[in-house]
Design an enzyme around this catalytic site. Structure first.
Site, PDB file in Angstrom:
ATOM      1  N   LYS A 129      -4.405  -4.150   3.821  1.00 21.93           N
ATOM      2  CA  LYS A 129      -5.182  -2.922   3.680  1.00 21.93           C
ATOM      3  C   LYS A 129      -4.402  -1.827   2.961  1.00 21.93           C
ATOM      4  CE  LYS A 129      -8.596  -3.642   7.306  1.00 21.93           C
ATOM      5  NZ  LYS A 129      -8.198  -4.914   7.962  1.00 21.93           N
TER       6      LYS A 129
HETATM    7  C1  PLP Z   1      -9.039  -6.030   8.015  1.00 22.84           C
HETATM    8  C2  PLP Z   1      -8.353  -7.344   8.229  1.00 22.84           C
HETATM    9  C3  PLP Z   1      -8.986  -8.571   7.928  1.00 22.84           C
HETATM   10  C4  PLP Z   1     -10.415  -8.655   7.467  1.00 22.84           C
HETATM   11  O1  PLP Z   1     -10.575  -8.240   6.145  1.00 22.84           O
HETATM   12  P1  PLP Z   1     -12.026  -7.901   5.590  1.00 22.84           P
HETATM   13  O2  PLP Z   1     -11.803  -7.317   4.254  1.00 22.84           O
HETATM   14  O3  PLP Z   1     -12.624  -6.917   6.558  1.00 22.84           O
HETATM   15  O4  PLP Z   1     -12.801  -9.173   5.554  1.00 22.84           O
HETATM   16  C5  PLP Z   1      -8.254  -9.737   8.078  1.00 22.84           C
HETATM   17  N1  PLP Z   1      -6.986  -9.716   8.531  1.00 22.84           N
HETATM   18  C6  PLP Z   1      -6.354  -8.577   8.845  1.00 22.84           C
HETATM   19  C7  PLP Z   1      -4.960  -8.632   9.344  1.00 22.84           C
HETATM   20  C8  PLP Z   1      -7.009  -7.344   8.704  1.00 22.84           C
HETATM   21  O5  PLP Z   1      -6.373  -6.211   9.024  1.00 22.84           O
END
Ligand code: PLP
Length: 436
Positions: A107
Site C-alpha cells: 500500500k
Molecule cells: C490491502 C491488502 C491486501 C488486499 O489488497 P487489495 O488491493 O485490497 O485487493 C492484501 N494483502 C495485504 C497485506 C494488504 O494490506
C-alpha cells in the site's frame, strides 16, 4: 487524462477533481476515458529501465497533460524510492516483494504517490487538506507514512483499539508532525462508520477540507501498475517473456491495477485472483453470479472483504466481454487452515517466510500450475506485506526466522501517542472541532 464514472459514462472530470473527490456523487468509481496502449518497443525493452523510469513512462502516458512531465517526474522519484524485486524460489516460481517501503506493505506505492499528487494539486493559499482514514491495520500505516511531512496536509487515523498488531500500532502512533492517531473503542466497522459520517456532517465540512484516502481513489490505483511492468522487466532480464501473476486480493485494487497494466499492453498470460474465505469474486468467476456477502474474519485480515469495492472497475474494463474476463482471470480461495499449511510449506520447501496474505497467493499459483502443467509461463506471486507485521500467525520455529527490518527496530524506540475515543460520533466530532 479525463475520467468518467462507472455509473455514468457521460460524466467527465479532470484528474485533479477525481483525486480530491475520491468517489463520484453517483457512487460509481472513476475510470480513465482513454487507457493508452504503450508502444511495443517500450514493452519489449522494459529490461533496460529502472523502476522509477518505468513508473514515469507509464504515468506520463496515462495522465497526459494532467501534470507536466517535469513535475510528474519529481513526484515519482520522490514517491517510488524503494525496490520491488522479484526473487526466485523455484523453477517458474518467483515472489514479487512489495514490502520494501516505509510501512512494509504494497500500500506504500498507492499512499506515497497519492499524498504527493494531492499536495501538488493544493494551490497556494488553499486550505489545509484533512485526510480521514479508518484502518484495520495496513492502510493506516501506509497513509500515515505516505503523508508524513507532506506540506499542507494533516492525517487523522482511526483504528480499532486492541485489534491491530504491535508493529502496525507503532506505525500508526509514533509519527507526530502532521499525523494523529485515534484509538477507537470498537471495531474496524465502527471506525469506518465514524469516517463516513464525518464526510456527511455539514459543520465539519464547512470547517475543514476533508478527504478520504481509501483504496478507491484513482491516485492509489495508478502507481500500483508500476510494479507489474517492473516485475516483467526483471523477468525479461532472466530470459523469460511469459508471465502469470497471482495476487492476494481483498478490495481488488491490486489486481485491478494489474489488469490496467495489461490493458496498457503488458503481456500477461493469466491473472490469478487469490482470496481467503471471503470468496465473492472466485465464486462469481465460477458461477457467473456476483453475490456480495458480509465479511468473515480470517488470518489474512487485510483481505477480509465480502463486497470488494474495486470490482466495479474490473467489470467496467471488461464490459460486454465477460468471457474474456473469465479467460484472463482464474479465482481461488483458501481457508485459514490452508493458509497456515501454505506458510509451513513455503518455509519447508523454499526456506522463505510469507505473510498470511502472500501465502494464499502462493497456494493459488501452485494449484494453477498443477492444473496447467504445459504452461510455459513463469509464475509470479505478489507478496503484499512483510511477515513481521503479523507475528501472531506463525508457529515459533517459523517466527524466529523472520528478519525484522531496520525500520521496525527504529519504531520500537519511539513513544506511542494516541487518543482513546468511544465509538459515538458526537465524541469524534467534538475531538475534531476542539483540536484544530
Ligand atoms: C490491502 C491488502 C491486501 C488486499 O489488497 P487489495 O488491493 O485490497 O485487493 C492484501 N494483502 C495485504 C497485506 C494488504 O494490506
Amino acid at each position: 487524462m479525463e475520467l468518467y464514472s462507472t455509473n455514468n459514462p457521460n460524466t467527465r472530470v479532470s484528474f485533479k477533481e477525481a483525486v480530491f473527490n475520491s468517489m463520484p456523487q453517483d457512487k460509481g468509481l472513476y475510470m480513465p476515458v482513454e487507457i493508452p496502449r504503450l508502444d511495443d518497443k517500450f514493452i519489449m525493452h522494459l529490461d533496460q529501465y529502472s523502476l522509477p523510469e518505468i513508473a514515469f513512462h507509464v504515468a506520463n502516458h496515462l495522465l497526459g497533460d494532467s501534470i507536466p512531465a517535469d513535475d510528474l517526474k519529481a513526484i515519482i522519484y520522490d514517491a517510488i524510492n524503494f525496490y520491488a524485486p522479484i526473487v526466485k524460489l523455484e523453477d517458474k516460481v518467483y515472489v514479487l516483494e512489495l514490502f520494501h517501503g516505509p510501512s512494509l506493505a504494497f500500500k506504500d506505492f498507492g499512499a506515497r504517490f497519492m499524498s504527493r499528487v494531492m499536495s501538488y494539486f493544493l494551490e497556494e493559499g488553499e486550505k489545509q487538506l484533512d485526510v480521514l482514514v479508518a484502518t484495520s491495520g495496513d492502510t493506516g500505516g501506509a497513509v500515515a507514512l505516505g503523508f508524513l511531512g507532506v506540506p499542507n496536509t494533516r492525517v487523522t487515523i482511526l483504528y480499532p483499539k486492541g485489534k491491530v498488531s504491535d508493529i502496525q500500532e507503532l506505525q500508526l502512533t509514533t509519527n507526530g508532525q502532521n499525523i494523529r492517531a485515534l484509538e477507537i473503542d470498537g471495531t474496524f466497522d465502527d471506525c469506518q462508520a465514524l469516517v463516513k459520517q464525518a464526510f456527511t456532517d455539514k459543520e465539519l465540512n464547512e470547517k475543514f477540507r476533508l478527504t478520504s484516502a481509501n483504496s478507491i481513489n484513482i491516485a492509489r490505483l495508478i502507481p500500483q501498475t508500476f510494479y507489474y511492468f517492473n516485475a516483467y522487466a526483471q523477468l525479461l532480464r532472466e530470459g523469460n517473456d511469459k508471465a502469470v501473476f497471482a495476487v492476494p486480493s481483498g478490495n481488488f485494487g491490486n489486481i485491478g491495477a494489474g489488469l490496467l497494466a495489461w490493458k496498457m499492453g503488458l503481456p500477461v498470460e493469466q491473472f490469478i485472483a487469490a482470496t481467503n474465505v471471503n470468496d465473492t469474486v472466485p465464486e462469481y468467476l465460477k458461477s457467473g453470479i456476483y453475490e456480495p456477502k458480509p465479511s468473515v474474519a480470517t488470518l489474512s485480515n487485510a483481505m477480509d472483504v465480502g463486497n470488494p469495492s474495486n470490482w466495479v472497475r474490473i467489470a467496467d474494463m471488461f464490459k460486454g466481454d465477460i468471457d474474456q474476463l473469465k479467460t484472463l482471470i482464474t479465482g481461488y480461495s483458501f481457508d485459514d487452515e490452508a493458509t497456515l499449511a501454505a506458510i509451513k510449506e513455503v518455509d519447508a520447501e523454499d526456506n522463505y517466510v510469507v505473510c498470511p496474505h502472500t501465502a494464499i497467493a502462493w497456494q493459488a499459483l501452485k494449484d494453477w500450475q498443477q492444473q496447467h502443467p504445459d504452461s510455459e509461463a513463469t509464475g509470479i506471486f505478489l507478496s503484499t506485506a512483510h511477515p513481521c507485521k503479523f507475528p501472531d500467525v506463525f508457529p515459533d520455529n517459523i517466527a524466529e526466522k523472520i528478519v525484522v527490518p531496520e525500520q521496525v527496530k527504529d519504531l520500537e524506540e519511539k513513544t506511542k501517542h494516541s487518543v482513546i475515543l468511544g465509538k459515538e460520533f458526537g465524541e469524534f466530532k467534538d475531538y475534531l472541532l476542539k483540536h484544530n
